[in-house]
Scaffold this motif. Structure first.
Motif, PDB file in Angstrom:
ATOM      1  N   ALA A 157     -23.604 -27.944 -26.572  1.00  6.81           N
ATOM      2  CA  ALA A 157     -24.901 -27.591 -27.150  1.00  6.81           C
ATOM      3  C   ALA A 157     -25.707 -26.714 -26.198  1.00  6.81           C
ATOM      4  CB  ALA A 157     -25.681 -28.860 -27.477  1.00  6.81           C
ATOM      5  N   ARG A 158     -25.548 -26.947 -24.926  1.00  8.34           N
ATOM      6  CA  ARG A 158     -26.328 -26.165 -23.950  1.00  8.34           C
ATOM      7  C   ARG A 158     -25.683 -24.832 -23.621  1.00  8.34           C
ATOM      8  NH1 ARG A 158     -27.290 -29.015 -18.599  1.00  8.34           N
ATOM      9  NH2 ARG A 158     -28.083 -26.975 -18.018  1.00  8.34           N
ATOM     10  N   TYR A 159     -24.362 -24.796 -23.632  1.00  9.54           N
ATOM     11  CA  TYR A 159     -23.683 -23.609 -23.096  1.00  9.54           C
ATOM     12  C   TYR A 159     -23.086 -22.678 -24.142  1.00  9.54           C
ATOM     13  CZ  TYR A 159     -24.188 -25.499 -18.441  1.00  9.54           C
ATOM     14  OH  TYR A 159     -24.714 -25.953 -17.271  1.00  9.54           O
ATOM     15  N   ARG A 160     -22.803 -23.204 -25.329  1.00 13.73           N
ATOM     16  CA  ARG A 160     -22.090 -22.456 -26.361  1.00 13.73           C
ATOM     17  C   ARG A 160     -22.637 -21.042 -26.560  1.00 13.73           C
ATOM     18  NH1 ARG A 160     -23.618 -25.519 -30.596  1.00 13.73           N
ATOM     19  NH2 ARG A 160     -22.138 -27.199 -30.332  1.00 13.73           N
ATOM     20  N   ASP A 161     -23.944 -20.912 -26.689  1.00 10.61           N
ATOM     21  CA  ASP A 161     -24.532 -19.622 -27.075  1.00 10.61           C
ATOM     22  C   ASP A 161     -25.092 -18.824 -25.907  1.00 10.61           C
ATOM     23  OD1 ASP A 161     -23.919 -20.016 -29.764  1.00 10.61           O
ATOM     24  OD2 ASP A 161     -25.641 -21.352 -29.975  1.00 10.61           O
ATOM     25  N   ARG A 162     -24.799 -19.268 -24.708  1.00  8.96           N
ATOM     26  CA  ARG A 162     -25.260 -18.494 -23.555  1.00  8.96           C
ATOM     27  C   ARG A 162     -24.365 -17.298 -23.310  1.00  8.96           C
ATOM     28  NH1 ARG A 162     -26.977 -22.173 -18.493  1.00  8.96           N
ATOM     29  NH2 ARG A 162     -28.179 -23.739 -19.614  1.00  8.96           N
ATOM     30  N   TYR A 163     -24.906 -16.326 -22.607  1.00 11.82           N
ATOM     31  CA  TYR A 163     -24.089 -15.198 -22.169  1.00 11.82           C
ATOM     32  C   TYR A 163     -23.672 -15.432 -20.720  1.00 11.82           C
ATOM     33  CZ  TYR A 163     -25.143 -12.681 -26.417  1.00 11.82           C
ATOM     34  OH  TYR A 163     -25.205 -12.297 -27.716  1.00 11.82           O
ATOM     35  N   PRO A 164     -22.561 -14.812 -20.307  1.00 11.89           N
ATOM     36  CA  PRO A 164     -22.061 -15.055 -18.946  1.00 11.89           C
ATOM     37  C   PRO A 164     -23.104 -14.815 -17.858  1.00 11.89           C
ATOM     38  CG  PRO A 164     -20.396 -13.941 -20.218  1.00 11.89           C
ATOM     39  CD  PRO A 164     -21.610 -14.018 -21.106  1.00 11.89           C
ATOM     40  N   LYS A 165     -24.004 -13.854 -18.073  1.00 11.52           N
ATOM     41  CA  LYS A 165     -24.976 -13.566 -17.014  1.00 11.52           C
ATOM     42  C   LYS A 165     -25.880 -14.770 -16.740  1.00 11.52           C
ATOM     43  CE  LYS A 165     -28.604 -11.854 -19.967  1.00 11.52           C
ATOM     44  NZ  LYS A 165     -29.381 -10.793 -20.532  1.00 11.52           N
ATOM     45  N   ALA A 166     -25.970 -15.679 -17.705  1.00 10.07           N
ATOM     46  CA  ALA A 166     -26.828 -16.845 -17.517  1.00 10.07           C
ATOM     47  C   ALA A 166     -26.049 -18.057 -17.009  1.00 10.07           C
ATOM     48  CB  ALA A 166     -27.538 -17.186 -18.830  1.00 10.07           C
ATOM     49  N   LEU A 167     -24.888 -17.824 -16.406  1.00  7.42           N
ATOM     50  CA  LEU A 167     -24.088 -18.930 -15.874  1.00  7.42           C
ATOM     51  C   LEU A 167     -23.963 -18.798 -14.362  1.00  7.42           C
ATOM     52  CD1 LEU A 167     -21.055 -18.884 -18.352  1.00  7.42           C
ATOM     53  CD2 LEU A 167     -23.083 -20.326 -18.483  1.00  7.42           C
ATOM     54  N   SER A 168     -23.810 -19.929 -13.692  1.00  9.65           N
ATOM     55  CA  SER A 168     -23.533 -19.879 -12.250  1.00  9.65           C
ATOM     56  C   SER A 168     -22.067 -19.512 -12.043  1.00  9.65           C
ATOM     57  CB  SER A 168     -23.817 -21.239 -11.633  1.00  9.65           C
ATOM     58  OG  SER A 168     -22.777 -22.139 -11.962  1.00  9.65           O
ATOM     59  N   GLY A 169     -21.709 -19.166 -10.814  1.00  7.53           N
ATOM     60  CA  GLY A 169     -20.324 -18.787 -10.520  1.00  7.53           C
ATOM     61  C   GLY A 169     -19.332 -19.872 -10.927  1.00  7.53           C
ATOM     62  N   GLY A 170     -19.678 -21.107 -10.634  1.00  2.00           N
ATOM     63  CA  GLY A 170     -18.780 -22.218 -10.958  1.00  2.00           C
ATOM     64  C   GLY A 170     -18.653 -22.411 -12.462  1.00  2.00           C
ATOM     65  N   GLU A 171     -19.772 -22.257 -13.165  1.00  2.00           N
ATOM     66  CA  GLU A 171     -19.731 -22.396 -14.625  1.00  2.00           C
ATOM     67  C   GLU A 171     -18.877 -21.293 -15.240  1.00  2.00           C
ATOM     68  OE1 GLU A 171     -24.139 -24.481 -15.105  1.00  2.00           O
ATOM     69  OE2 GLU A 171     -23.927 -22.310 -15.238  1.00  2.00           O
ATOM     70  N   ARG A 172     -18.997 -20.095 -14.667  1.00  2.00           N
ATOM     71  CA  ARG A 172     -18.172 -18.990 -15.174  1.00  2.00           C
ATOM     72  C   ARG A 172     -16.702 -19.292 -15.016  1.00  2.00           C
ATOM     73  NH1 ARG A 172     -21.533 -13.882 -12.770  1.00  2.00           N
ATOM     74  NH2 ARG A 172     -23.458 -14.687 -13.662  1.00  2.00           N
ATOM     75  N   GLN A 173     -16.338 -19.805 -13.846  1.00  2.00           N
ATOM     76  CA  GLN A 173     -14.919 -20.089 -13.638  1.00  2.00           C
ATOM     77  C   GLN A 173     -14.440 -21.142 -14.615  1.00  2.00           C
ATOM     78  OE1 GLN A 173     -14.161 -20.583  -9.332  1.00  2.00           O
ATOM     79  NE2 GLN A 173     -13.392 -18.507  -9.485  1.00  2.00           N
ATOM     80  N   ARG A 174     -15.308 -22.107 -14.914  1.00  2.84           N
ATOM     81  CA  ARG A 174     -14.893 -23.137 -15.863  1.00  2.84           C
ATOM     82  C   ARG A 174     -14.736 -22.557 -17.264  1.00  2.84           C
ATOM     83  NH1 ARG A 174     -18.577 -28.248 -14.668  1.00  2.84           N
ATOM     84  NH2 ARG A 174     -19.827 -26.840 -13.383  1.00  2.84           N
ATOM     85  N   VAL A 175     -15.630 -21.641 -17.630  1.00  2.97           N
ATOM     86  CA  VAL A 175     -15.484 -20.987 -18.937  1.00  2.97           C
ATOM     87  C   VAL A 175     -14.183 -20.173 -18.955  1.00  2.97           C
ATOM     88  CG1 VAL A 175     -16.466 -19.284 -20.519  1.00  2.97           C
ATOM     89  CG2 VAL A 175     -17.959 -20.930 -19.380  1.00  2.97           C
ATOM     90  N   GLY A 176     -13.870 -19.543 -17.810  1.00  2.00           N
ATOM     91  CA  GLY A 176     -12.619 -18.787 -17.723  1.00  2.00           C
ATOM     92  C   GLY A 176     -11.403 -19.681 -17.943  1.00  2.00           C
ATOM     93  N   VAL A 177     -11.443 -20.874 -17.375  1.00  2.00           N
ATOM     94  CA  VAL A 177     -10.333 -21.810 -17.563  1.00  2.00           C
ATOM     95  C   VAL A 177     -10.293 -22.286 -19.017  1.00  2.00           C
ATOM     96  CG1 VAL A 177      -9.385 -24.045 -16.875  1.00  2.00           C
ATOM     97  CG2 VAL A 177     -10.351 -22.537 -15.146  1.00  2.00           C
ATOM     98  N   ALA A 178     -11.480 -22.561 -19.581  1.00  5.66           N
ATOM     99  CA  ALA A 178     -11.545 -22.994 -20.991  1.00  5.66           C
ATOM    100  C   ALA A 178     -10.975 -21.909 -21.911  1.00  5.66           C
ATOM    101  CB  ALA A 178     -12.988 -23.309 -21.392  1.00  5.66           C
ATOM    102  N   ARG A 179     -11.292 -20.654 -21.614  1.00  5.39           N
ATOM    103  CA  ARG A 179     -10.786 -19.548 -22.425  1.00  5.39           C
ATOM    104  C   ARG A 179      -9.258 -19.488 -22.367  1.00  5.39           C
ATOM    105  NH1 ARG A 179     -12.631 -13.529 -20.833  1.00  5.39           N
ATOM    106  NH2 ARG A 179     -11.514 -14.060 -18.933  1.00  5.39           N
ATOM    107  N   ALA A 180      -8.718 -19.700 -21.171  1.00  2.00           N
ATOM    108  CA  ALA A 180      -7.266 -19.636 -21.023  1.00  2.00           C
ATOM    109  C   ALA A 180      -6.571 -20.806 -21.724  1.00  2.00           C
ATOM    110  CB  ALA A 180      -6.899 -19.613 -19.544  1.00  2.00           C
ATOM    111  N   LEU A 181      -7.262 -21.951 -21.781  1.00  2.00           N
ATOM    112  CA  LEU A 181      -6.660 -23.154 -22.355  1.00  2.00           C
ATOM    113  C   LEU A 181      -6.820 -23.251 -23.864  1.00  2.00           C
ATOM    114  CD1 LEU A 181      -7.770 -26.015 -19.916  1.00  2.00           C
ATOM    115  CD2 LEU A 181      -5.425 -25.518 -20.575  1.00  2.00           C
ATOM    116  N   CYS A 182      -7.731 -22.459 -24.432  1.00  2.00           N
ATOM    117  CA  CYS A 182      -8.241 -22.737 -25.773  1.00  2.00           C
ATOM    118  C   CYS A 182      -7.160 -22.789 -26.845  1.00  2.00           C
ATOM    119  CB  CYS A 182      -9.312 -21.730 -26.150  1.00  2.00           C
ATOM    120  SG  CYS A 182     -10.268 -22.234 -27.583  1.00  2.00           S
ATOM    121  N   ALA A 183      -6.224 -21.860 -26.825  1.00  2.00           N
ATOM    122  CA  ALA A 183      -5.203 -21.850 -27.875  1.00  2.00           C
ATOM    123  C   ALA A 183      -4.026 -22.746 -27.506  1.00  2.00           C
ATOM    124  CB  ALA A 183      -4.736 -20.428 -28.153  1.00  2.00           C
ATOM    125  N   ASP A 184      -4.220 -23.597 -26.509  1.00  2.00           N
ATOM    126  CA  ASP A 184      -3.228 -24.574 -26.102  1.00  2.00           C
ATOM    127  C   ASP A 184      -1.880 -23.955 -25.732  1.00  2.00           C
ATOM    128  OD1 ASP A 184      -2.574 -27.137 -25.498  1.00  2.00           O
ATOM    129  OD2 ASP A 184      -1.924 -27.676 -27.514  1.00  2.00           O
TER     130      ASP A 184
END
Ligand SMILES: Nc1ncnc2c1ncn2[C@@H]1O[C@H](COP(=O)(O)OP(=O)(O)OP(=O)(O)O)[C@@H](O)[C@H]1O
Ligand SMILES: [Mg+2]
Lengths: 218, 385
Positions: free
Chosen positions: B132-159
């Motif tokens: 709910a907090r992060y879904r609609d944010r843009y990358p510029k509004a994330l910390s470095g660590g949050e970005r890396q986690r989104v990067g991992v989530a993106r890679a994992l998403c299609a399983d």
């Protein structure tokens, strides 16, 4: 007896002035649309094929150095009189800023972002349309805006090949130098072009707010 | 072996205009469901190796097999949708929201909207980001660590069954990196992806790897083995230098406390008398006894001096440090040193007291680490849950 004041002239010729302004705007926008499509395509090509880059940008620059009078002389031979040679000439003049900014915009996209897109399995077209062009868009749009202001002025000269727009007034004024209404006509035409230029500039600035992702702004 | 998920054979790559190849004759196998870590000095060809696996860089020679199939000539885009890729520089799409970034591959695979949305939220949850907090944010509004986690989530998403992770936790401070590593290992215990993981931090390699490939220039594999075996028997001086000092201490972080290390120890009830406790202490010939609370759980240590002076056993002596069975030996040693006690009370998975481990037992256990083992027992599941 001096003629009507400028203000009286404008009031008496409201309808005509308004029609000419609209024509001027339309011909500018049509040419700009053609120029944008061609210019962005050329920009993409120049960005992708390094060997063509110098040639494409150089040619677009060269076009700008051709005096419009000369360009019209050439185009009329091919396309006849009227709006068509004007649109073509204006589109050609609009190319340089658009091509150059397209190349610059694409070059400014982080290679990491492009690699990430590639790594997720985006093909090169999808990558271009979904990632690279949207990211380059702010810079490309600035190029289009510069071109708009550039050609709105050049469009005034279209009247010499029977093109539509405010140039008609200026040309008429020129033909009647010495008559009381001449200055008013030239002045109205010039002022119209300037105002149109300012309006276009602002309009494109506003367009950015709608077409540039919030993630790229501010 | 049939259950090798990733098999690289003789990969070579020389970049145009360079005389030395960036990767020369690399062969490597990663068993299904395991993490293989590539570790080596900067510029040794780790990223180039990764990029050859998903063919962002086409190898000059050599073959790539995924799940037994030669993918060297398969359609690259199709291939990449089945390989999650976390690049070194994260590379989030700045013009797209977190949700759009994460759903990149599902949208290309034309999943229906509802399923995609559910999956994105699930991924964000997994990575510890409140959807709910992060879904609609843009990358510029994330910390470095949050970005890396989104990067991992993106890679994992299609399983995808296979993941390539190029220094995925590189840009994060040590504390958060440690947390992310733990979260990721917990996740991996469930997901069982086959992962090629790049780092140049040897500690991260030891922690994350089921196996570690130590590379030197041109991606030459100097040693490829389990972390425990590499620490126990470095192949040569290059590996030894790379591992750095304190190898034994590091191995204590890998070895686990087994039941064979436990000693029985006298435990007295807190309602008993100090005199009786003193007798038990002498009979067992130990420096201190454990005092149990009403539930039978040892809570305090009492030595002879304390018992001689005391009138009651309640509140006597010092608090007992405790660990669970199968804790890393490093944690046991830490508890032992911090507790200033003759031993550490060990509880089983249900919290029941099962024995005590003292310093001599720990030294013995450390001694047993010296024989290289065949494979670290079990997978990540048992080890990290
Ligand atoms: N596209 C390229 N063109 C030319 N040379 C390259 C290219 N990519 C990498 N190299 C060279 O190949 C070698 C290996 O690079 P690579 O990026 O694989 O190293 P790395 O092990 O990932 O290093 P790091 O730990 O710093 O990320 C380096 O010498 C690098 O300069
Ligand atoms: Mg690298």
């Amino acid at each position: 007896m001096t003629g009507p004041t400028f203000w009286e002239y404008v009031q008496q010729n409201q309808v005509k002035l308004w029609t000419l302004t609209q024509q001027h705007l339309v011909i500018t926008l049509v040419a700009l649309a053609v120029g944008a499509v061609v210019g962005i395509a050329l920009g993409v090509l120049a960005y992708r094929v390094r060997q063509l880059r110098g040639g494409i940008i150089g040619t677009a620059g060269l076009i700008l150095t051709i005096p419009s009078l000369a360009l019209y002389a050439l185009l009329v031979g091919l396309l006849g009189l009227g709006a068509l040679p004007v649109v073509v000439a204006l589109a050609m003049y609009s190319l340089l800023p658009i091509v150059r900014n397209t190349v610059a915009g694409l070059a400014g996209v982080s290679p990491a972002v492009v690699e990430a897109a590639q790594g997720q399995g985006m093909g090169s077209w999808r990558r271009l349309l979904r990632i690279q062009l949207p990211l380059a868009w702010p810079v490309i749009l600035t190029g289009v805006r510069v071109s708009a202001v550039l050609i709105v002025g050049i469009a005034a000269l279209g009247a010499i090949v029977n093109g539509p727009g405010l140039g008609v007034l200026i040309l008429d004024g020129l033909r009647r130098v010495g008559s009381p209404v001449a200055l008013n006509m030239a002045l109205a035409g010039t002022l119209g072009v300037v105002l149109l230029g300012v309006a276009l500039d602002l309009a494109f600035l506003g367009l950015g707010r709608f077409t540039i992702s919030r993630g790229l702004r501010g | 072996m049939a259950d090798d998920m990733i098999r690289l054979e003789g990969l070579c790559k020389r970049f145009p205009g360079q005389h030395a190849p960036a990767v020369e004759g690399l062969s490597l196998r990663v068993p299904a469901g395991r993490i293989a870590v590539l570790v080596g000095p900067s510029g040794c060809g780790k990223t180039t190796t990764m990029r050859m696996v998903n063919r962002i860089i086409e190898p000059d020679t050599g073959r790539i097999y995924l799940d037994g199939q030669d993918v060297t000539a398969r359609d690259a885009d199709q291939l990449r949708r089945q390989i999650g890729y976390v690049i070194q520089q994260v590379g989030l799409f700045p013009h797209l929201t977190v949700a759009q970034n994460v759903s990149t591959v599902p949208r290309m695979l034309k999943w229906d909207k509802a399923r995609t949305r559910r999956r994105v939220d699930e991924m964000l949850d997994l990575m510890g980001l409140d959807p709910a907090r992060y879904r609609d944010r843009y990358p510029k509004a994330l910390s470095g660590g949050e970005r890396q986690r989104v990067g991992v989530a993106r890679a994992l998403c299609a399983d995808p069954p296979v993941m390539l992770m190029d220094e995925p936790f590189g840009a994060i401070d040590p504390i958060n990196r440690d947390r992310l590593q733990n979260e990721f290992l917990r996740l991996q215990a469930e997901l069982r992806k086959t992962i090629l993981f790049v780092t140049h931090d040897i500690d991260e390699a030891i922690k994350m790897g089921d196996r570690i490939a130590i590379l030197r220039e041109r991606s030459e594999v100097v040693q490829y083995d389990t972390p425990a075996n590499i620490l126990a028997a470095p192949a040569d001086d290059f590996v030894r230098d790379f591992l750095g000092g304190r190898r034994t201490l590091r191995r204590l972080g890998l070895a686990r406390l087994g039941p064979e290390e436990l000693r029985p120890w006298p435990v007295v009830d807190q309602d008993g008398t100090p005199g009786a406790a003193l007798e038990q202490l002498r009979a067992a010939d130990v420096p201190a006894v454990l005092v149990a609370d009403r539930t039978g759980r040892p809570v305090r240590w009492a030595d002879a001096t304390a018992l001689e002076r005391a009138t009651s056993l309640r509140g006597i002596g010092h608090a007992v440090p405790g660990v669970r069975l199968h804790a890393p030996l490093a944690d046991v040693l830490d508890a032992l040193l911090a507790g200033q006690a003759p031993g550490v009370a060990v509880a089983d998975g249900d919290g029941r007291h099962v024995g005590v481990v003292d310093l001599p037992a720990l030294v013995q256990a450390a001694g047993r680490m010296h024989e290289p083992s065949d494979e670290r027992s079990g997978g990540r599941g048992e080890v990290h849950s």
